[in-house]
Write an enzyme that holds these catalytic residues in place. Structure first.
Site, PDB file in Angstrom:
ATOM      1  CB  SER A 136      -0.880   0.024   1.251  1.00 19.31           C
ATOM      2  OG  SER A 136      -1.632   1.225   1.304  1.00 19.31           O
ATOM      3  CE1 TYR A 149      -3.906  -2.218   5.798  1.00 18.69           C
ATOM      4  CE2 TYR A 149      -3.547   0.111   5.364  1.00 18.69           C
ATOM      5  CZ  TYR A 149      -3.776  -1.175   4.906  1.00 18.69           C
ATOM      6  OH  TYR A 149      -3.858  -1.404   3.554  1.00 18.69           O
TER       7      TYR A 149
HETATM    8  N1  LIG Z   1      -9.057  -0.448  -0.131  1.00 19.60           N
HETATM    9  C1  LIG Z   1      -7.989   0.310   0.019  1.00 19.60           C
HETATM   10  O1  LIG Z   1      -8.094   1.547   0.121  1.00 19.60           O
HETATM   11  C2  LIG Z   1      -6.605  -0.317   0.035  1.00 19.60           C
HETATM   12  C3  LIG Z   1      -5.497   0.518  -0.202  1.00 19.60           C
HETATM   13  C4  LIG Z   1      -4.229  -0.041  -0.201  1.00 19.60           C
HETATM   14  C5  LIG Z   1      -4.063  -1.387   0.034  1.00 19.60           C
HETATM   15  N2  LIG Z   1      -5.151  -2.175   0.277  1.00 19.60           N
HETATM   16  C6  LIG Z   1      -4.924  -3.614   0.538  1.00 19.60           C
HETATM   17  O2  LIG Z   1      -5.595  -4.355  -0.455  1.00 19.60           O
HETATM   18  C7  LIG Z   1      -5.821  -5.665   0.046  1.00 19.60           C
HETATM   19  C8  LIG Z   1      -7.252  -6.046  -0.286  1.00 19.60           C
HETATM   20  O3  LIG Z   1      -8.138  -5.215   0.434  1.00 19.60           O
HETATM   21  P1  LIG Z   1      -9.473  -4.613  -0.193  1.00 19.60           P
HETATM   22  O4  LIG Z   1      -9.330  -3.161  -0.257  1.00 19.60           O
HETATM   23  O5  LIG Z   1      -9.831  -5.344  -1.421  1.00 19.60           O
HETATM   24  O6  LIG Z   1     -10.506  -4.889   0.989  1.00 19.60           O
HETATM   25  P2  LIG Z   1     -11.674  -5.944   1.164  1.00 19.60           P
HETATM   26  O7  LIG Z   1     -12.728  -5.755   0.140  1.00 19.60           O
HETATM   27  O8  LIG Z   1     -12.046  -5.854   2.613  1.00 19.60           O
HETATM   28  O9  LIG Z   1     -10.963  -7.352   0.882  1.00 19.60           O
HETATM   29  C9  LIG Z   1     -10.069  -7.915   1.810  1.00 19.60           C
HETATM   30  C10 LIG Z   1      -9.948  -9.380   1.521  1.00 19.60           C
HETATM   31  O10 LIG Z   1      -8.994  -9.961   2.439  1.00 19.60           O
HETATM   32  C11 LIG Z   1      -9.614 -11.033   3.124  1.00 19.60           C
HETATM   33  N3  LIG Z   1      -9.105 -11.165   4.473  1.00 19.60           N
HETATM   34  C12 LIG Z   1      -8.906 -10.187   5.387  1.00 19.60           C
HETATM   35  N4  LIG Z   1      -8.447 -10.717   6.525  1.00 19.60           N
HETATM   36  C13 LIG Z   1      -8.350 -12.063   6.317  1.00 19.60           C
HETATM   37  C14 LIG Z   1      -7.941 -13.156   7.115  1.00 19.60           C
HETATM   38  N5  LIG Z   1      -7.523 -13.006   8.378  1.00 19.60           N
HETATM   39  N6  LIG Z   1      -7.975 -14.403   6.579  1.00 19.60           N
HETATM   40  C15 LIG Z   1      -8.411 -14.585   5.308  1.00 19.60           C
HETATM   41  N7  LIG Z   1      -8.811 -13.591   4.512  1.00 19.60           N
HETATM   42  C16 LIG Z   1      -8.768 -12.351   5.023  1.00 19.60           C
HETATM   43  C17 LIG Z   1     -11.092 -10.685   3.114  1.00 19.60           C
HETATM   44  O11 LIG Z   1     -11.851 -11.851   3.296  1.00 19.60           O
HETATM   45  P3  LIG Z   1     -13.135 -11.831   4.273  1.00 19.60           P
HETATM   46  O12 LIG Z   1     -14.012 -10.709   3.809  1.00 19.60           O
HETATM   47  O13 LIG Z   1     -13.666 -13.181   4.092  1.00 19.60           O
HETATM   48  O14 LIG Z   1     -12.554 -11.561   5.633  1.00 19.60           O
HETATM   49  C18 LIG Z   1     -11.272 -10.111   1.731  1.00 19.60           C
HETATM   50  O15 LIG Z   1     -11.402 -11.139   0.784  1.00 19.60           O
HETATM   51  C19 LIG Z   1      -5.501  -5.631   1.525  1.00 19.60           C
HETATM   52  O16 LIG Z   1      -4.225  -6.188   1.738  1.00 19.60           O
HETATM   53  C20 LIG Z   1      -5.486  -4.140   1.837  1.00 19.60           C
HETATM   54  O17 LIG Z   1      -4.652  -3.848   2.941  1.00 19.60           O
HETATM   55  C21 LIG Z   1      -6.422  -1.668   0.266  1.00 19.60           C
END
Ligand SMILES: NC(=O)c1ccc[n+]([C@@H]2O[C@H](COP(=O)([O-])OP(=O)(O)OC[C@H]3O[C@@H](n4cnc5c(N)ncnc54)[C@H](OP(=O)(O)O)[C@@H]3O)[C@@H](O)[C@H]2O)c1
Length: 259
Positions: A136, A149
């Site tokens: 990120s 985080y």
């Molecule tokens: N959205 C942003 O602004 C942003 C920015 C920079 C980086 N990111 C990174 O992008 C990645 C994906 O996030 P997203 O934005 O797509 O959010 P999201 O829609 O909440 O997706 C997160 C995914 O990770 C899974 N997950 C989380 N904790 C877990 C655990 N303990 N065991 C297994 N699965 C787990 C969730 O599964 P469940 O729903 O089943 O828990 C979901 O499939 C993350 O690493 C996040 O830090 C996001």
């Protein structure tokens, strides 16, 4: 056994990971998709591309969850690993429960490394493989009101670059995708919907996923999605941590959004 290549994608139940899994399926990869909630609907959508899809429900903050996920490959070589599962946690550090912030570290750092190491050993032994890790731009910013985080993503960003270098002559490539604020479940799950960043306009997860997937296919070491995010990463290189922490406070302090 299928002659298609195999991709393992974590965090595939929603957001960026779900979009990456779609791209992998469209490119003809069989898939093992993982999250800690049910994946039945998204697995069916992926299989419509004519590939085999296995879904695994596993809490990837635990060694047992990671082992269950790896067991799903049944010894079949993994050609692409997308280590994307992760989550945030808003509010001040003193207001966070130990179990909450430990789960961030256990998922984003420990679980990610527990998954990466055995898969990378296997890839390095075969002399081929591609790995996409979701870091990120938060890793470049001291994250007031999301301190654990941002620290976890600073670890991931740095770690990805380091192992990419260690493996540079191995035939295995490591790509770190660095998104900025993206329109997923992330901010709701982190309890940040009342913050300025939680309410801001965000990037489309499909666009972010494509940026990462394409960079991985090209074997790039790192890719920041979007011009605004690139500018923020550049700016973080000249600002002090105290300055980025103050900037982050304005975006992430509880109640900083419009009520
Ligand atoms: N959205 C942003 O602004 C942003 C920015 C920079 C980086 N990111 C990174 O992008 C990645 C994906 O996030 P997203 O934005 O797509 O959010 P999201 O829609 O909440 O997706 C997160 C995914 O990770 C899974 N997950 C989380 N904790 C877990 C655990 N303990 N065991 C297994 N699965 C787990 C969730 O599964 P469940 O729903 O089943 O828990 C979901 O499939 C993350 O690493 C996040 O830090 C996001």
């Amino acid at each position: 056994m299928s002659e298609r290549k195999l991709a393992l994608v974590t965090g595939a139940s929603s957001g960026i990971g779900r979009e990456i899994a779609q791209l992998a399926a469209a490119d003809g990869y069989d898939l093992i998709v993982a999250a800690d909630e049910t994946l039945v609907d998204s697995a069916a959508g992926l299989a419509a591309n004519g590939v085999d899809v296995e879904s695994v429900e596993a809490d990837l903050s635990t060694a047992a969850g990671v082992e269950r996920l790896l067991a799903a490959a049944s010894g079949r070589p993994i050609d692409v690993l997308v280590a994307n599962a992760g989550h945030g946690l808003g509010r001040g550090f003193l207001d966070q429960d130990v179990a909450e912030w430990r789960h961030v570290i256990d998922t984003n750092i420990t679980g990610t490394l527990l998954l990466l190491q055995p898969v990378l050993k296997q890839m390095a032994a075969r002399g081929q493989g591609k790995v996409l890790i979701t870091g990120s731009i938060a890793g470049h910013l001291a994250g007031s009101f999301q301190a654990v985080y941002n620290g976890s993503k600073a670890f991931v960003d740095s770690f990805a670059a380091a192992i990419g270098n260690e493996l540079k002559d191995s035939g295995v490539t490591i790509t770190c995708l660095k998104p900025g604020p993206t329109d997923t479940n992330f901010f709701a799950r982190a309890g940040m919907l009342d913050t300025k960043v939680g309410q801001s306009e965000k990037d489309d997860p499909a666009d972010v996923a494509k940026t990462g997937w394409d960079a991985m296919k090209d074997g790039e070491h790192v890719v920041v999605h979007g011009l605004k995010n690139k500018a923020q990463v550049l700016a973080s290189g000249v600002l002090s941590e105290a300055q980025t922490a103050e900037m982050h406070r304005k975006q992430a302090e509880p109640g900083s959004g419009q009520s």
